[in-house]
Design an enzyme around this catalytic site. Sequence first.
Site, PDB file in Angstrom:
ATOM      1  N   ASP A   1       0.821  -1.208   0.000  1.00 18.21           N
ATOM      2  CA  ASP A   1       0.000   0.000   0.000  1.00 18.21           C
ATOM      3  C   ASP A   1       0.861   1.267   0.000  1.00 18.21           C
ATOM      4  OD1 ASP A   1      -2.155  -1.655   0.085  1.00 18.21           O
ATOM      5  OD2 ASP A   1      -2.714  -1.225   2.168  1.00 18.21           O
ATOM      6  N   ALA A   2       1.972   1.198   0.712  1.00 17.27           N
ATOM      7  CA  ALA A   2       2.823   2.384   0.818  1.00 17.27           C
ATOM      8  C   ALA A   2       3.346   2.833  -0.538  1.00 17.27           C
ATOM      9  CB  ALA A   2       3.998   2.095   1.755  1.00 17.27           C
ATOM     10  N   VAL A   3       3.659   1.878  -1.412  1.00 17.64           N
ATOM     11  CA  VAL A   3       4.161   2.221  -2.747  1.00 17.64           C
ATOM     12  C   VAL A   3       3.068   2.903  -3.554  1.00 17.64           C
ATOM     13  CG1 VAL A   3       5.051   1.285  -4.916  1.00 17.64           C
ATOM     14  CG2 VAL A   3       5.865   0.379  -2.729  1.00 17.64           C
ATOM     15  N   TYR A   4       1.845   2.318  -3.494  1.00 15.34           N
ATOM     16  CA  TYR A   4       0.712   2.923  -4.218  1.00 15.34           C
ATOM     17  C   TYR A   4       0.466   4.341  -3.698  1.00 15.34           C
ATOM     18  CZ  TYR A   4      -3.950   3.506  -6.221  1.00 15.34           C
ATOM     19  OH  TYR A   4      -5.031   3.981  -6.915  1.00 15.34           O
TER      20      TYR A   4
ATOM     21  N   SER B   1     -34.226  -5.484 -22.667  1.00 12.45           N
ATOM     22  CA  SER B   1     -34.500  -6.310 -21.495  1.00 12.45           C
ATOM     23  C   SER B   1     -34.537  -7.768 -21.917  1.00 12.45           C
ATOM     24  CB  SER B   1     -35.836  -5.907 -20.868  1.00 12.45           C
ATOM     25  OG  SER B   1     -36.883  -6.035 -21.825  1.00 12.45           O
ATOM     26  N   LEU B   2     -34.582  -8.676 -20.944  1.00 16.15           N
ATOM     27  CA  LEU B   2     -34.627 -10.108 -21.223  1.00 16.15           C
ATOM     28  C   LEU B   2     -36.000 -10.666 -20.890  1.00 16.15           C
ATOM     29  CD1 LEU B   2     -31.219 -11.281 -19.688  1.00 16.15           C
ATOM     30  CD2 LEU B   2     -31.711 -10.733 -22.080  1.00 16.15           C
TER      31      LEU B   2
ATOM     32  N   GLU C   1     -24.846 -17.050 -16.288  1.00 19.87           N
ATOM     33  CA  GLU C   1     -24.203 -16.028 -15.467  1.00 19.87           C
ATOM     34  C   GLU C   1     -25.134 -15.630 -14.330  1.00 19.87           C
ATOM     35  OE1 GLU C   1     -22.173 -12.922 -18.174  1.00 19.87           O
ATOM     36  OE2 GLU C   1     -23.715 -13.852 -19.422  1.00 19.87           O
TER      37      GLU C   1
ATOM     38  N   LYS D   1     -27.272 -13.332 -12.160  1.00 19.53           N
ATOM     39  CA  LYS D   1     -27.990 -12.090 -12.465  1.00 19.53           C
ATOM     40  C   LYS D   1     -27.842 -11.141 -11.274  1.00 19.53           C
ATOM     41  CE  LYS D   1     -32.441 -10.352 -14.137  1.00 19.53           C
ATOM     42  NZ  LYS D   1     -32.618  -9.316 -13.098  1.00 19.53           N
TER      43      LYS D   1
ATOM     44  N   ASP E   1     -28.180  -8.168  -8.828  1.00 17.34           N
ATOM     45  CA  ASP E   1     -29.305  -7.294  -8.506  1.00 17.34           C
ATOM     46  C   ASP E   1     -28.785  -5.875  -8.315  1.00 17.34           C
ATOM     47  OD1 ASP E   1     -31.868  -6.544  -8.010  1.00 17.34           O
ATOM     48  OD2 ASP E   1     -31.967  -7.356  -5.982  1.00 17.34           O
TER      49      ASP E   1
ATOM     50  N   ARG F   1     -29.342   2.601 -18.176  1.00 17.73           N
ATOM     51  CA  ARG F   1     -30.108   1.951 -19.239  1.00 17.73           C
ATOM     52  C   ARG F   1     -31.234   2.868 -19.724  1.00 17.73           C
ATOM     53  NH1 ARG F   1     -34.839  -0.721 -19.721  1.00 17.73           N
ATOM     54  NH2 ARG F   1     -34.947  -2.324 -21.334  1.00 17.73           N
TER      55      ARG F   1
ATOM     56  N   TYR G   1     -20.729  -7.508 -18.192  1.00 17.51           N
ATOM     57  CA  TYR G   1     -21.275  -8.778 -18.701  1.00 17.51           C
ATOM     58  C   TYR G   1     -21.382  -8.867 -20.215  1.00 17.51           C
ATOM     59  CZ  TYR G   1     -25.665  -6.064 -18.688  1.00 17.51           C
ATOM     60  OH  TYR G   1     -26.627  -5.104 -18.886  1.00 17.51           O
TER      61      TYR G   1
ATOM     62  N   LYS H   1     -27.787 -17.672 -21.701  1.00 16.02           N
ATOM     63  CA  LYS H   1     -27.583 -17.160 -23.056  1.00 16.02           C
ATOM     64  C   LYS H   1     -27.062 -18.268 -23.967  1.00 16.02           C
ATOM     65  CE  LYS H   1     -26.189 -12.592 -21.322  1.00 16.02           C
ATOM     66  NZ  LYS H   1     -25.065 -11.643 -21.184  1.00 16.02           N
TER      67      LYS H   1
ATOM     68  N   LYS I   1     -35.765 -16.145 -12.933  1.00 18.67           N
ATOM     69  CA  LYS I   1     -35.949 -15.363 -11.709  1.00 18.67           C
ATOM     70  C   LYS I   1     -36.146 -16.307 -10.531  1.00 18.67           C
ATOM     71  CE  LYS I   1     -36.059 -11.500 -11.838  1.00 18.67           C
ATOM     72  NZ  LYS I   1     -37.024 -10.449 -12.177  1.00 18.67           N
TER      73      LYS I   1
ATOM     74  N   CYS J   1     -41.773   9.060  25.118  1.00 21.61           N
ATOM     75  CA  CYS J   1     -40.790   7.986  25.041  1.00 21.61           C
ATOM     76  C   CYS J   1     -41.259   6.762  25.825  1.00 21.61           C
ATOM     77  CB  CYS J   1     -39.458   8.484  25.599  1.00 21.61           C
ATOM     78  SG  CYS J   1     -38.189   7.193  25.727  1.00 21.61           S
TER      79      CYS J   1
ATOM     80  N   CYS K   1     -38.812   6.609  29.120  1.00 20.95           N
ATOM     81  CA  CYS K   1     -38.712   7.635  30.167  1.00 20.95           C
ATOM     82  C   CYS K   1     -39.896   8.593  30.194  1.00 20.95           C
ATOM     83  CB  CYS K   1     -37.433   8.437  29.996  1.00 20.95           C
ATOM     84  SG  CYS K   1     -37.418   9.490  28.528  1.00 20.95           S
TER      85      CYS K   1
ATOM     86  N   CYS L   1     -36.316  10.772  21.246  1.00 18.17           N
ATOM     87  CA  CYS L   1     -36.359  11.203  22.636  1.00 18.17           C
ATOM     88  C   CYS L   1     -35.102  12.027  22.869  1.00 18.17           C
ATOM     89  CB  CYS L   1     -36.389   9.987  23.570  1.00 18.17           C
ATOM     90  SG  CYS L   1     -36.198  10.429  25.315  1.00 18.17           S
TER      91      CYS L   1
ATOM     92  N   CYS M   1     -32.746   9.536  29.657  1.00 18.65           N
ATOM     93  CA  CYS M   1     -33.570   8.389  29.263  1.00 18.65           C
ATOM     94  C   CYS M   1     -32.796   7.095  29.526  1.00 18.65           C
ATOM     95  CB  CYS M   1     -33.930   8.489  27.789  1.00 18.65           C
ATOM     96  SG  CYS M   1     -34.787   7.033  27.141  1.00 18.65           S
TER      97      CYS M   1
END
Length: 669
Positions: free
Chosen positions: A34-37, A83-84, A113, A115, A117, A136, A222, A287, A311, A405, A408, A423, A428
């Site tokens: 990480d230090a190099v990056y 759409s599919l 593949e 799907k 969400d 889209r 995809y 597919k 689905k 509340c 209390c 509250c 409380c």
Amino acid sequence: MDRMELEKRVEELNQLLHEYGHAYYSLDKPLVPDAVYDQLMQELLAIEAENPDLIYPDSPSQRVGGEILTGFGKVVHEFPMLSLSNAFSEVDLREFDKRVQAATGHQVTYICELKIDGLAISLKYVDGRFVQGSTRGDGTVGEDITANLKTIRTIPLRLNEPVSIEVRGEAYMPKKSFVHLNATRDEAGEEPFANPRNAAAGSLRQLDPKIAASRNLAIFVYGIGGDGSAYGQDSHSDSLDALDTLGFETNHERKRCASIDEVIDYIGKWVENRSNLEYEIDGIVVKVDNFEDQEQLGFTARNPRWATAFKFPAEEVMTKLLDIELSVGRTGVVTPTAILEPVRVAGSTVGRASLHNEDLIIEKDVRIGDTVVIRKAGDIIPEVVAPLIEQRTGDEQPFHMPDNCPECDSELIRIEGEVALRCVNPQCPAQMKEAIIHFVSRNAMNIEGIGERVVDQLYRADLVHDVSDLYTLTREQLIELERMGEKSVSNLLTAIEASKANSLEKLLFGLGIRHVGEKAATILSEEFGTLSALMEADVERLLTIHEIGDKVADSITTYFSNEDVMEVLQKLESYGVNMTYKGRSRQDVPTDGPFAGKTVVLTGKLSILTRNEAKEKIEALGGKVSGSVSKKTDLVIAGEDAGSKLAKAEELEITVWSEEMLIGALGEE
């Protein structure tokens, strides 16, 4: 460095950072420490700061989000984003297979593949550089969200080859990011997102790209706009391999299937195992793999004939809502929770579900006694979807949030712009239990030996009512508590006494003032030096501090205007709790000593001090503690098993100390 050398160095830095970033974020195989990056990124930022004309659109520095957008432009897709068609059963899948075989005249190979969400997006590259990203939309015209998409680190800003290409993908929010985001929104009194998909879509449609950058989104690519045959590929699986080579992140859970039976087996596997993924999926995309077969099958007006989306069955079940229970959090937010007849959903038994807030209960017309549909929102948080009104008997009872509340009896308020009721009584009991647990935590007052169990015991024994009561506890009181022996009591009292000496920022964070986290507590302590000076500050004074915004300023002044709060603070002071900042104030920077003005890096395992303790002590003496080694580092403190940072320090001939040398310099031998 002359202009030509400067331009060449910027190009080198861009190329290296893209390569290292792709290996880290997409392949999970870091090529450098990480230090190099960090060192390379700092060098690039320094050059860009002095030469703004060398900030290129695909610079890695542009991922943090730039200026606020005024709106989203429209983008006409070169290739429609169709759409599919959907399949919901094995019968549907076999019918799809029959149609495919009838049209092609032979058995085809499918590729399956997951799907994802999320939100479908299109990414456009010219000569290997990312130039535009869009939603889209209606499939023909989408919205230009380029600035927000640049903040997703798994989207390459520069490809491994200088090709011009349009690709399609799914932007999504990982489960961990979703849980963290909703916890943050709950804390702020904002309505939580219902599921990761809504959260991802909402994040990418923010006009402030910094919001999208803060939400840790990701992407799986995809496909290629049109089809991969235009780029020399024969099949969809080949095109995915090519996308990997270009530097995109594709989902490697995909599988080529020689028959519809293999497709059905693959789907069955993920119906059972999808909860084990780190992201949400809502089905499987099937597919036809070969592009010639796809071309022969063609399209309907809305869908490709060569693909379908299976689905998953909805993870929703019915049960009885027995009651609605209210809970009060540390910040006073009152949250309603549905108490249910236990029922199995998404692989676990659920007896409670979230109702979020009163507005949602009213909107859905949820009543005690209803038969309700519940689900796990994003397979994570159980929630009530809706009541089954047709099953009502007339005995169901509408629910109304109380005016006071439940813990209390103080009046509940709704802060302008928020959906949650709160509250605001600092005494409380429910809030105070949570407040004490926060107060004693490691990053606050760090009182070891007091956890949730002990806090409950102290409350039941009527020994504490607020955080100040911790400093009145005696051996005789504590020894009577269950599972508290002489040694535990002695250690606890020692920890309580030691906490009195903490610097102001620890106390300020421990008080749990809304919107005041560790960083804000430190900034305020550095600025004002004492708690009394902070208490006297009005909103206008607070807003003069660059890092403090309206919400924090309003929260601070509201907190200190409460008489009960002032009583607790007065008691804390009378018990000897320090209320002065012990670190380096902004007006008083030490100019001498072993750490004054020096940049220090801590690496390896420390055995005498914790990292936080060492950091605090060094900064109190005028030093700055950094996380990475560079040419600007003055000193490295190396504990046991020090690794790449120590090697880098030796390479740069930076002074290295052992922990014992640090202790000596701190004067704690």
